[in-house]
Every structure is written in structure tokens, then in C-alpha cells.
Scaffold this motif. Structure first.
Motif, PDB file in Angstrom:
ATOM      1  N   ILE A  28       0.843  -1.255   0.018  1.00 13.88           N
ATOM      2  CA  ILE A  28      -0.046  -0.125   0.126  1.00 13.88           C
ATOM      3  C   ILE A  28       0.827   1.212  -0.074  1.00 13.88           C
ATOM      4  O   ILE A  28       0.640   1.995  -0.766  1.00 13.88           O
ATOM      5  CB  ILE A  28      -0.987   0.043   1.183  1.00 13.88           C
ATOM      6  CG1 ILE A  28      -1.883  -0.921   1.131  1.00 13.88           C
ATOM      7  CG2 ILE A  28      -1.659   1.388   1.538  1.00 13.88           C
ATOM      8  CD1 ILE A  28      -2.921  -1.512   2.032  1.00 13.88           C
ATOM      9  N   LEU A  29       1.977   1.146   0.957  1.00 14.44           N
ATOM     10  CA  LEU A  29       2.848   2.370   0.798  1.00 14.44           C
ATOM     11  C   LEU A  29       3.314   2.606  -0.541  1.00 14.44           C
ATOM     12  O   LEU A  29       3.602   3.701  -0.990  1.00 14.44           O
ATOM     13  CB  LEU A  29       3.754   2.199   1.837  1.00 14.44           C
ATOM     14  CG  LEU A  29       4.880   3.245   2.001  1.00 14.44           C
ATOM     15  CD1 LEU A  29       4.145   4.619   2.613  1.00 14.44           C
ATOM     16  CD2 LEU A  29       5.944   3.040   3.271  1.00 14.44           C
TER      17      LEU A  29
ATOM     18  N   ILE B 242       2.760   5.726  -2.829  1.00 16.16           N
ATOM     19  CA  ILE B 242       3.952   6.917  -3.291  1.00 16.16           C
ATOM     20  C   ILE B 242       4.261   6.840  -4.856  1.00 16.16           C
ATOM     21  O   ILE B 242       4.451   7.526  -5.849  1.00 16.16           O
ATOM     22  CB  ILE B 242       5.127   6.421  -2.618  1.00 16.16           C
ATOM     23  CG1 ILE B 242       4.959   6.844  -1.190  1.00 16.16           C
ATOM     24  CG2 ILE B 242       6.475   7.252  -3.225  1.00 16.16           C
ATOM     25  CD1 ILE B 242       6.472   6.383  -0.543  1.00 16.16           C
TER      26      ILE B 242
ATOM     27  N   LEU C  52      13.841   5.380 -10.286  1.00 15.57           N
ATOM     28  CA  LEU C  52      12.712   4.679  -9.608  1.00 15.57           C
ATOM     29  C   LEU C  52      12.453   3.288  -9.889  1.00 15.57           C
ATOM     30  O   LEU C  52      12.212   2.526  -9.045  1.00 15.57           O
ATOM     31  CB  LEU C  52      11.329   5.379 -10.087  1.00 15.57           C
ATOM     32  CG  LEU C  52      10.966   6.644  -9.579  1.00 15.57           C
ATOM     33  CD1 LEU C  52       9.634   7.116 -10.066  1.00 15.57           C
ATOM     34  CD2 LEU C  52      11.366   6.895  -8.045  1.00 15.57           C
ATOM     35  N   LEU C  53      13.430   2.700 -10.756  1.00 19.05           N
ATOM     36  CA  LEU C  53      13.291   1.221 -11.021  1.00 19.05           C
ATOM     37  C   LEU C  53      14.604   0.825 -10.370  1.00 19.05           C
ATOM     38  O   LEU C  53      14.700  -0.555 -10.282  1.00 19.05           O
ATOM     39  CB  LEU C  53      13.320   0.999 -12.476  1.00 19.05           C
ATOM     40  CG  LEU C  53      11.880   1.123 -13.231  1.00 19.05           C
ATOM     41  CD1 LEU C  53      12.046   0.695 -14.592  1.00 19.05           C
ATOM     42  CD2 LEU C  53      10.872   0.156 -12.605  1.00 19.05           C
TER      43      LEU C  53
ATOM     44  N   PRO D 143      16.043   0.243  -7.501  1.00 17.39           N
ATOM     45  CA  PRO D 143      16.083  -0.559  -6.355  1.00 17.39           C
ATOM     46  C   PRO D 143      16.039  -2.050  -6.890  1.00 17.39           C
ATOM     47  O   PRO D 143      16.243  -2.969  -5.943  1.00 17.39           O
ATOM     48  CB  PRO D 143      14.748  -0.050  -5.568  1.00 17.39           C
ATOM     49  CG  PRO D 143      14.778   1.410  -5.825  1.00 17.39           C
ATOM     50  CD  PRO D 143      14.805   1.613  -7.294  1.00 17.39           C
ATOM     51  N   LEU D 144      15.379  -2.422  -8.087  1.00 15.88           N
ATOM     52  CA  LEU D 144      15.242  -3.819  -8.244  1.00 15.88           C
ATOM     53  C   LEU D 144      16.707  -4.356  -8.517  1.00 15.88           C
ATOM     54  O   LEU D 144      16.737  -5.501  -8.348  1.00 15.88           O
ATOM     55  CB  LEU D 144      14.551  -3.901  -9.712  1.00 15.88           C
ATOM     56  CG  LEU D 144      13.085  -3.675  -9.680  1.00 15.88           C
ATOM     57  CD1 LEU D 144      12.626  -3.812 -11.059  1.00 15.88           C
ATOM     58  CD2 LEU D 144      12.390  -4.808  -8.691  1.00 15.88           C
TER      59      LEU D 144
ATOM     60  N   ALA E 127       9.404  -1.268   1.359  1.00 18.88           N
ATOM     61  CA  ALA E 127       8.498  -0.345   0.238  1.00 18.88           C
ATOM     62  C   ALA E 127       9.722   0.333  -0.628  1.00 18.88           C
ATOM     63  O   ALA E 127       9.234   0.061  -1.867  1.00 18.88           O
ATOM     64  CB  ALA E 127       8.135   0.834   1.190  1.00 18.88           C
ATOM     65  N   VAL E 128      10.817   0.155  -0.209  1.00 22.80           N
ATOM     66  CA  VAL E 128      11.671   0.518  -1.099  1.00 22.80           C
ATOM     67  C   VAL E 128      11.770  -0.335  -2.309  1.00 22.80           C
ATOM     68  O   VAL E 128      12.253   0.041  -3.539  1.00 22.80           O
ATOM     69  CB  VAL E 128      13.333   0.705  -0.707  1.00 22.80           C
ATOM     70  CG1 VAL E 128      14.427   0.644  -1.687  1.00 22.80           C
ATOM     71  CG2 VAL E 128      13.299   1.880   0.273  1.00 22.80           C
TER      72      VAL E 128
ATOM     73  N   ILE F 210       8.491  -0.164  -4.512  1.00 20.20           N
ATOM     74  CA  ILE F 210       8.113   0.677  -5.528  1.00 20.20           C
ATOM     75  C   ILE F 210       8.461   0.600  -6.831  1.00 20.20           C
ATOM     76  O   ILE F 210       7.458   0.870  -7.798  1.00 20.20           O
ATOM     77  CB  ILE F 210       8.827   2.360  -5.013  1.00 20.20           C
ATOM     78  CG1 ILE F 210       8.138   2.732  -3.623  1.00 20.20           C
ATOM     79  CG2 ILE F 210       8.768   3.115  -5.968  1.00 20.20           C
ATOM     80  CD1 ILE F 210       8.691   4.071  -2.961  1.00 20.20           C
TER      81      ILE F 210
ATOM     82  N   TYR G  90       8.079  -1.929  -8.763  1.00 19.70           N
ATOM     83  CA  TYR G  90       7.179  -2.940  -9.292  1.00 19.70           C
ATOM     84  C   TYR G  90       5.781  -1.952  -9.518  1.00 19.70           C
ATOM     85  O   TYR G  90       5.426  -2.044 -10.983  1.00 19.70           O
ATOM     86  CB  TYR G  90       6.656  -4.198  -8.440  1.00 19.70           C
ATOM     87  CG  TYR G  90       7.789  -4.937  -8.281  1.00 19.70           C
ATOM     88  CD1 TYR G  90       8.664  -4.852  -6.931  1.00 19.70           C
ATOM     89  CD2 TYR G  90       8.202  -5.948  -9.281  1.00 19.70           C
ATOM     90  CE1 TYR G  90       9.547  -5.828  -6.937  1.00 19.70           C
ATOM     91  CE2 TYR G  90       9.400  -6.779  -9.048  1.00 19.70           C
ATOM     92  CZ  TYR G  90       9.839  -6.730  -7.929  1.00 19.70           C
ATOM     93  OH  TYR G  90      10.965  -7.785  -7.701  1.00 19.70           O
TER      94      TYR G  90
ATOM     95  N   ARG H  54       6.606   0.641 -12.354  1.00 16.29           N
ATOM     96  CA  ARG H  54       6.816   0.036 -13.687  1.00 16.29           C
ATOM     97  C   ARG H  54       5.293  -0.580 -14.525  1.00 16.29           C
ATOM     98  O   ARG H  54       4.932  -0.310 -15.458  1.00 16.29           O
ATOM     99  CB  ARG H  54       7.647  -1.159 -13.705  1.00 16.29           C
ATOM    100  CG  ARG H  54       8.101  -1.854 -14.893  1.00 16.29           C
ATOM    101  CD  ARG H  54       8.626  -0.967 -15.907  1.00 16.29           C
ATOM    102  NE  ARG H  54       8.145  -1.141 -17.226  1.00 16.29           N
ATOM    103  CZ  ARG H  54       8.302  -0.077 -18.121  1.00 16.29           C
ATOM    104  NH1 ARG H  54       8.594   1.132 -17.947  1.00 16.29           N
ATOM    105  NH2 ARG H  54       7.873  -0.343 -19.514  1.00 16.29           N
TER     106      ARG H  54
ATOM    107  N   MET I  18       0.897  -4.273  -6.915  1.00 15.41           N
ATOM    108  CA  MET I  18       0.839  -4.516  -5.398  1.00 15.41           C
ATOM    109  C   MET I  18       0.939  -5.992  -5.235  1.00 15.41           C
ATOM    110  O   MET I  18       1.629  -6.534  -4.433  1.00 15.41           O
ATOM    111  CB  MET I  18      -0.575  -3.947  -5.011  1.00 15.41           C
ATOM    112  CG  MET I  18      -0.452  -2.570  -5.045  1.00 15.41           C
ATOM    113  SD  MET I  18      -2.192  -1.768  -4.269  1.00 15.41           S
ATOM    114  CE  MET I  18      -1.963  -2.490  -2.769  1.00 15.41           C
TER     115      MET I  18
END
Lengths: 308, 273, 344
Positions: free
Chosen positions: B84-85, B89, B112-113, B115-116, B148-149, B152, B154, B157, B201
Motif C-alpha cells: 500500500i505504501l 507513493i 525509480l526502477l 532498487p530492483l 517499500a523501497v 516501489i 514494481y 513499472r 501491488m
């Protein structure tokens, strides 16, 4: 004003008017300028705090090495990673494995996504559950399941021997093939769901129109459906590639050590050697490679993009 | 008439083939799981195959050995919260990125991608030190942030992909017809990108539930996730309780998906007919 | 959709964040591995101690790498007070300056513990119990198992059976029980492992060896017939036999099993209660209870055992002590060499 302009201005249609209104609105919200990106701020700040900061810390560990005097600056870990043929091979193996797994997932997963979106209807919930279920058991148990199936006296070998297709049992475990099978098994659901999410938005009437105009099913698929769902394939590929890139438990448990990837070496550093510096250097190399391939993929999508 | 029948067959044959392929695919997907569920019903004191005697005793054991169920409950809460977080965001960011053509959008997208792509062990260790330094230590909040990090990307994207492939027509039509921005968002955009949010999610929840490397460093007496508890359990015994807890997790997922289907409807994932 | 999200978020916030937090933390926190270990810890040590002193104790499940890092990240107010861990974790904790030197005056019961167990990790830890690595084999398949480690290696090369050996990623096993052990019996000296690496390559290429990288994989391989004999730990082997693997037998080949103790350490900046708990841990009664529960021999010489357990126990005089500190110092080089040469 010239005569032609006056004529043109008198011929303003509602469509033109709407386009003009929208263009103005877009300009105000800055779609073509960076201001339109304001909503990304929370995400960017969050990641700056909780992703970049740890990353910088990692980077520091990899070049500021502990020493009796308190610390010294050295890039020896990076030098080692790029000059020692063993590590170069491992890096190459990591990328190659991820590419192979991604390709297999895309090929295997697309038909399932297509089925899910076009033909499944009421059974959607069940399909999603079946896709997701394997990920909800621990990898230790999944590995056990695979050993029952792929083992020397396992289900697969017994079946193949019984059918007379092979003479001696296949040695599938402890080799690259079981690693690929294990990874595809776990990652293909991500591919399927990514494709399905986009495919769902592809208007079926476009396909019907193509067929009405005389295109066969294959041609319709190749020239209408596939391009329109490419964003889904791209998303799936990115997700699967990244996940495959970062996995090490599957290599460990199913491969018996026959496939060594960079994450596995990082895990070793934590477990056996406790050399955070070397681990951080490897992590940064992995990160750089992944971000680079990510950037490439995004550029590719943009060029093929479904911008209207 | 004959042409008509042939046409029908031409449509039917590929569909049958597709169905056949999908069935084989699911056999492949579920084969190891089948053995896991089988083993969970075994009466033996450790994981063995073939299963000769059956009993439910390992499920009863889950009730008496509380750490496994407690950590499962904790993991579920954490997975839901982090998804959810990440959505809260990530969705606005995704919407902005999908429509933007500025150069900055490419950079922000990659960022933003990113962290994967970091090995989760390294992120986990670094975050442990970071979050401890700012006083969050070993707590639900730390785990929430960490998960969450990695979630995000996923959400961003999948929402970007879906939003881009939809095109502006619907929103433009609504704007022409006089809808306000808020109305456009609630009644047009949100339903259209529903499948993107759902899948993002879903990925976030799956990654969170199965996440060992990241959660490892934040485990404590009050904050233990299921994968970490299972790993610890397996150090000293290898009994069907592990298979049982896996089956319980699958059962929970089944129930949750069923509830979602009955209430909100999983038509997010299939074409509007 | 929006309403659902909002309700869900509210639910989560109230359940998650408001869940019992550190405010209700116990007086003491100890570490434990999960399952029967944790249960036995509670039965034999924690509950009696709580009853006796009225203090509460929390148990943290996990693995040594996790615990040591958690302590290091919060060194001033460590989340863990008593660290029960394996030797490599203990050495790491000592190297990072996270634990105190064991003060025998604070743990009077140490008088009944033999010297070697008090000398581990340079006095910064005390062994609580120990196990030793030996050979586990399938009685139904192998009628005359090898009597010495060397014999085991040679007969595996000849192809008399399929052997299962731990790969490099089994932290608590391979460095001591394979690398140091084989090197020692082959005549290798100190940190030079060329002899054992050559043998490992030969074993790998012989086609008679499978490698396991997870401690449970060994049992799976033995059961499914992928392997008939292999290096394993006494406690786990006996537990498997008692649990239903009736044909699994275990013994220590000459010159002896390779010991691996579990140790207790007192973390710096932890309360004084930790010393009291550690003293309680080393008293005879809880130690006897512990031995019976997890089936490993304990260090207190006054502890009592059940007869069937006594028959299986290694004699602590007869086990071989690997030089743990040296092994750990050599790990970076050994891991790299193994990776490049053996690669399993």
C-alpha cells in the motif's frame, strides 16, 4: 491575414477546438516540461533517503578499506573484479543466465497471459492463484519438490525410463538445467501477470477489424496484438531480468554450485568471509550492470513506444 | 456452409491448442507444490518421499509451535502495508512519468526502477545501519520502509506500462465533455489503470512475503518475518511443519483472492467483454 | 478502489504500527536457532530462570550473521544481550569488539567446565555444548564403511559408492570439516591447502560425489539414493535416524570427528543480568535438560545423560579441534581458491 488563413480559421471544427483546449491544458500542467513531473517527488525523496543513502554507504565501504591506521582508500576490489578472469566469467554468467531466463519466460508466458485475458473469464481468479501459489512456499520446500521430480530416482526419470525414452537416468539436479528450470518456474508468473495487465487494455475491436480486413489470425497477432502489448512484455522482461539477476538461493540449492553468479559470491562474502568491502564492490558492479541494462531497455521501449 | 464450418474449426483448433498448452504449463508450475502439500500431510517426523502414512499432526504442530504462525501473521501485515505504501507513493509518480516526454522523465524512470537491481543483502545491511542510526532500529517501521523501497519499482513499472498503452483518448474525451481533473482521475484513469495497480501491488506482496535477504537483518523478538523464522527453524530440523506452513500460506492467498474476486472483482485482469 | 485502499491502509496502520512495540521489551534478550532448539531453550533455561528470578527473557530467532550485524548497528543499546552462536559468528563478534571477555568470577559454574571449552575465541566465549562432524551412511547400501578419513576419500575416488560432501557455502561445516580436516589427514600444513584442493578436484571429476549446499539437502540426497555416505553432524544424523530414517548410521572415522561447539558470549553494554543468566546456563541441571532435549553433549562435567544418548556421544578428549581463529583468518583466500579450482 492571407485569404487561405481566413478560410482556415473559419473552418474550425469541434475536434480542432478540443485539441486546442487540451494543448493549453497540457502546456499548463507541463506535460512537455519537467514541471509535469511534480508528482514523482514523494517517490524520489523516499528513495533518496532510503535507497541512495545506503547505496552511498556501500560505495564507501568498497573503496575505504579498514586498516590498522584507521582506513585507506583503494580501488583494488574493482580492479580485481575486472582483471581476474574468474570474476569476469562470473559476471558474464550472471548476465547470460538472466537473459536466458527472461527469454524463456517471455516465450512461455505470453500464451498463458493471452489465454488469461481473452479466454479465461470467470476463471481469472483461479489462474492468478495458481500462478502465485508456487511463490508462497519456501524455497527449501520447492527445492525438495524439484528433487523429488528431477532426482536420479525421481518422478521424471522413472517416467522417461518407463516409457523407454531414455536408457540411463538423466542427471538433472546439480547442473545448470535445474537452475534454469527453478528460476523460470518462479519468475514466469511475473511475466504472465505483467503481460496480462497490458493486454487487457488492448481493444479487441482492433483485432476484429484487422481480421475483417482479411488478415489471418497469425498476422493479426503479429501486427496488431503483439505490438500493442509490447509494453507488457517489456515490463515483464525488466522484472524477470532484475529478479534473476539478484537471485542466489536457486543457484545454491538446485545447481549444487555448478552455476556461480555474482549475488552468490556476495552472499558468500557475508556468510563465510565477512568482507563487507568486497561484497559492496561486487554489489556496485551488479548494480551498475543492472541499471545500464535497465536504461537500455527503457530506451528501447520509448523508441517502440505507444505514444499517441 | 462448409466454409463457415471450416472457419469455425479454424478458430476452434488454435483455441484448443492454447488450452492444452496452458494446462501443461500449469502442471509444470504446480508439480513441485503438489509434493510440498503431500509432504505436509505426512506422518513421518521428517521430510521424506514417498509418503506412506498420512496425518494432520504437522498442522497441529503449527498451532503449538507459535513462532511460525506468529511470523506468518507478521509477514502478511508487512506485505500488505508495504504494498500500500508503495502504491501511494508510486502511482502518482507513474502517472506523471507515463505522460511526460521531457528528458528528465527517462532519468527519473530509471532511478525509480533502480532498487530492483541492488542485491538485497547489501541493501539490507546498509539499511540496518542507516535506520539504526536514525533511531528506527529493529521495528515494523524499518521493515516497512525496507520493503517499500523494493516494492516501489514494481508498482511504478506496471502502472506506467498499462497507462502508456491505454492512450489519452478516454481522458481527452472526458475533458472535452467538461469533467474536472479529479473526476477524470477517479472515474476514468483509476479504473483503466486498475490492472496495473493490481499487478504492481501483487508483485510487491509476493516479493515481500518471500523476502529473506532484506528481512534477515531486521528480525527481532517482536519483528520476525516468516522466511527468516523458517530459515532458523530449518537449521536444526527438517520436518513437514515447513511444508505445512507453506500450504497454510497458499490457503490464505486462495481465500484473499476469492474475497477480492467476490467484492471488487478480478475483472481488472481480463478484457471487458 | 480508492475507498478500498484507504480502508485497507487504515486497517494496516492500526494493526501494524500499534502492535506491541519495544516498550514492552523484556529484561534480557538471547538468541536462538528455531524449532526444537528454541523450544528446548525455553524449557531448560528460560522458563526456570524466569521463575527463579522473576525477570523476563525474549528470544530472537535468526542466524549469526544477522545477530552480529544487528548488534554492530546498535552498539550502544544492543538489541541482544546474550549471544548463543557458532564459532565463526563468535569470532566475528569478537573481531568487531562487540562482546566482553568472559569473566570466570561472574560465572562460578565454569569451574566444572573443562579448559578447552573455555579457551575458545581467545576467552571471549564459552562453549555450551558441542557436536562433531563424522560420516553418516546408509547401512542398507554400505556394509563395511571406511575406518579412516583417508580411506573414505580413496574409496570414493575408486567409485565404491556415491558420496555427498558439503560445498563451500555451508559456513559452519566446510571450512573446518572438509578443508582443514582433509588437509590435515592428507599431510598438508597450515594454511597451504594445495593438497586438499587437488583431492577435491579429483573427487568432483570422479563423478562419484554430489555436493550439498544446505544442511537439509544432505538428508534428501541420502533418502532419494543420490548418495550413500557423506560428511554430516552427529546430532542431526541421530535425529534423522530417530525420526524415521532407520537405515542411517553415524560414526567418527579415525583420527577422530571434527568438533564444532556452540558458544555463549556476553554482549557489551548489556545488563548485568546477562552474567546471572549465563551462570544459570552452565549449572548442571539445566545443562542435563538441554543435552536430553537437543541430543548434543554439554560441557558441564557434572551433567547427566540418558544411557542411549551416552552411547552415541563423542568423547570430548577424542574429538579433533580445528584451529578456528586461523581458519577464519584464512577464509578469504581459501574461499577464492575453492571457487576458482573446485567451484562447488
Amino acid at each position: 491575414m492571407k485569404m487561405s488563413d481566413r478560410v482556415q480559421s473559419a473552418n474550425i471544427t469541434p475536434a480542432h477546438a478540443a485539441a486546442a483546449v487540451l494543448a493549453q491544458a497540457n502546456a499548463r500542467s507541463g506535460v512537455h516540461s519537467a514541471r509535469g513531473l511534480l508528482p514523482v517527488l514523494p517517490a524520489v525523496i523516499f528513495l533518496l533517503l532510503f535507497f541512495v543513502a545506503p547505496l552511498v554507504q556501500n560505495g564507501t565501504h568498497s573503496i575505504w578499506l579498514p586498516s590498522p591506521e584507521g582506513g585507506r582508500f583503494s580501488v583494488e576490489y574493482y580492479a580485481k573484479l575486472f582483471s581476474d578472469s574468474y570474476y569476469v566469467t562470473v559476471i558474464g554468467q550472471t548476465i547470460l543466465l538472466s537473459v536466458i531466463v527472461t527469454a524463456i519466460c517471455a516465450v512461455l508466458g505470453y500464451p498463458v497471459a493471452y489465454f488469461m485475458v481473452r479466454h479465461a473469464g470467470r476463471w481469472n481468479g483461479l489462474i492468478i492463484f495458481l500462478l502465485v501459489a508456487p511463490l508462497l512456499t519456501s524455497i527449501i520446500m520447492r527445492t525438495f519438490g524439484w528433487s523429488v521430480i528431477l532426482g536420479r530416482n525421481g518422478v521424471l526419470n522413472s517416467a522417461l525410463l518407463g516409457l523407454g525414452l531414455i536408457e540411463r537416468p538423466l542427471r538433472l539436479l546439480q547442473g545448470p538445467s535445474s537452475v534454469v528450470i527453478g528460476l523460470v518456474h518462479v519468475l514466469v508468473p511475473f511475466m504472465v501477470i505483467s503481460i496480462a495487465a497490458v493486454l487487457k487494455g488492448v481493444d479487441q475491436r482492433l483485432e476484429e477489424a484487422a481480421e475483417l480486413l482479411g488478415a489471418g489470425r497469425l498476422r493479426t497477432f503479429r501486427e496488431v496484438t503483439l505490438p500493442l502489448s509490447l509494453d507488457g512484455v517489456a515490463t515483464g522482461s525488466i522484472v524477470v531480468f532484475m529478479l534473476a539477476n539478484g537471485s542466489f538461493l536457486t543457484m545454491l540449492l538446485l545447481g549444487g554450485g555448478s552455476v556461480v553468479t555474482l549475488p552468490l559470491l556476495i552472499y558468500q562474502q557475508f556468510l563465510l568471509v565477512q568482507n563487507l568491502g568486497f561484497a559492496a564492490a561486487m554489489g556496485n558492479v551488479l548494480l551498475a550492470l543492472a541499471v545500464f541494462s535497465l536504461f537500455l531497455q527503457l530506451r528501447l521501449i520509448r523508441r517502440q513506444g505507444v505514444q499517441r | 456452409m462448409r466454409v463457415h464450418v471450416l472457419r469455425r474449426m479454424e478458430r476452434g483448433v488454435p483455441r484448443v491448442l492454447l488450452l492444452g498448452y496452458v494446462l501443461v504449463f500449469f502442471v509444470f508450475l504446480l508439480a513441485p507444490i503438489f509434493f510440498v502439500v503431500l509432504v505436509s500431510l505426512s506422518d513421518a517426523a521428517f521430510v521424506t518421499f514417498p509418503v506412506t502414512d498420512f496425518s494432520l499432526r504437522w498442522y497441529y504442530r503449527l498451532l503449538e509451535y507459535t513462532p511460525l504462525l506468529a511470523s506468518l501473521w507478521f509477514s502478511l501485515k508487512l506485505a500488505a502495508a508495504s504494498a500500500i505504501l508503495a502504491a501511494v507513493i508510486g502511482v502518482p509518480a507513474a502517472l506523471a512519468l507515463a505522460r511526460s516526454t521531457s528528458r528528465a522523465a527517462d532519468v527519473v524512470s530509471t532511478f525509480l526502477l533502480a532498487p530492483l537491481s541492488i542485491p538485497m543483502i547489501l541493501l539490507g545491511v546498509a539499511l540496518l545501519y542507516n535506520l539504526s542510526a536514525i533511531g528506527l532500529g529493529l521495528s515494523f517501521a524499518s521493515l516497512l520502509i525496507a520493503h517499500a523501497v523494493v516494492s516501489i519499482p514494481y508498482v511504478v513499472r506496471t502502472v506506467v506500462a498499462v497507462y502508456r498503452s491505454i492512450g489519452r483518448d478516454y481522458e481527452e474525451s472526458a475533458a472535452i465533455l467538461g469533467a474536472s481533473n479529479r473526476q477524470i482521475f477517479t472515474y476514468i484513469t483509476l479504473p483503466l489503470i486498475g490492472s496495473g495497480i493490481f499487478s504492481g501491488m501483487l508483485f510487491a506482496i509476493l516479493i515481500s512475503l518471500d523476502n529473506l535477504s532484506l528481512s534477515l537483518f531486521f528480525g527481532s523478538a517482536q519483528t520476525n518475518t516468516l522466511p527468516v523464522a523458517m530459515l532458523s527453524y530449518l537449521q536444526n530440523q527438517f520436518d513437514p511443519a515447513i511444508a505445512a506452513i507453506g500450504t497454510v500460506q497458499m490457503a490464505i492467498a486462495f481465500v484473499v483472492l476469492l474475497v477480492i474476486e467476490r467484492t471488487v472483482g478480478l475483472e481488472y485482469m481480463s478484457s471487458p467483454s | 478502489m480508492y475507498r478500498i485502499l484507504r480502508t485497507a491502509w487504515q486497517l494496516v496502520v492500526c494493526c501494524g504500527v500499534l502492535a506491541p512495540g519495544p516498550a514492552l521489551a523484556a529484561d534480557l534478550t538471547v538468541t536462538a536457532f528455531g524449532g526444537v532448539w528454541e523450544k528446548s531453550l525455553r524449557t531448560c533455561y528460560i522458563e526456570p530462570f524466569q521463575k527463579r528470578t522473576g525477570k523476563t527473557i525474549d528470544v530472537v530467532l535468526g542466524t549469526p550473521a544477522q545477530w552480529v550485524n544487528q548488534i554492530a548497528a546498535n552498539a550502544q543499546k544492543p538489541p541482544i544481550d546474550v549471544l548463543l552462536t557458532l564459532i565463526d559468528g563468535a569470532e566475528d563478534a569478537k573481531a568487531r569488539g562487540l562482546v566482553e571477555k568472559i569473566d570466570p568470577a561472574r560465572i562460578p559454574n565454569l569451574a566444572d567446565v573443562p579448559e578447552p571449552f573455555k579457551k575458545v575465541v581467545d576467552g571471549y566465549a564459552v562453549a555450551t555444548h558441542f557436536g562433531a562432524a563424522g560420516l553418516a551412511y546408509n547401512e542398507a547400501k554400505i556394509k563395511n564403511p571406511p575406518k579412516t578419513w583417508n580411506e573414505f576419500i580413496e574409496r570414493t575416488l575408486k567409485g565404491e559408492w556415491q558420496a555427498a560432501l558439503p560445498g563451500i557455502n555451508v559456513a559452519s561445516t566446510t571450512p573446518a570439516a572438509v578443508i582443514w580436516n582433509f588437509n590435515d589427514v592428507l599431510g598438508g600444513k597450515g594454511s597451504d591447502i594445495t593438497l586438499v584442493i587437488a583431492k577435491m578436484k579429483a573427487l568432483r571429476d570422479s563423478g562419484n560425489v554430489v555436493f550439498w549446499n544446505d544442511v537439509n539437502q544432505f538428508l534428501t540426497q541420502m533418502q532419494s539414493g543420490e548418495a550413500d555416505i557423506g560428511i554430516y553432524w552427529d546430532g542431526r544424523a541421530w535425529a534423522a535416524r530417530d525420526g524415521g530414517f532407520k537405515t542411517l548410521n553415524f560414526y567418527y572415522p579415525a583420527p577422530g570427528g571434527v568438533v564444532n561447539p556452540t558458544v555463549a558470549q556476553k554482549v557489551k553494554n548489556s545488563p548485568e543480568l546477562a552474567w546471572e543468566f549465563m551462570d544459570f546456563m552452565f549449572s548442571p541441571e539445566p545443562q542435563s535438560c538441554w543435552a536430553a532435549a537437543i541430543q548434543y553433549p554439554v560441557v558441564n562435567t557434572k551433567a547427566t545423560y540418558k544411557p542411549e544418548q551416552k552411547a552415541r556421544m563423542p568423547d570430548w578428549h577424542a574429538v579433533r579441534w580445528p584451529p578456528f581463529a586461523e581458519i577464519l583468518a584464512n577464509m578469504p583466500r581459501w574461499v577464492e581458491t575453492w571457487n576458482k579450482e573446485v567451484g562447488r
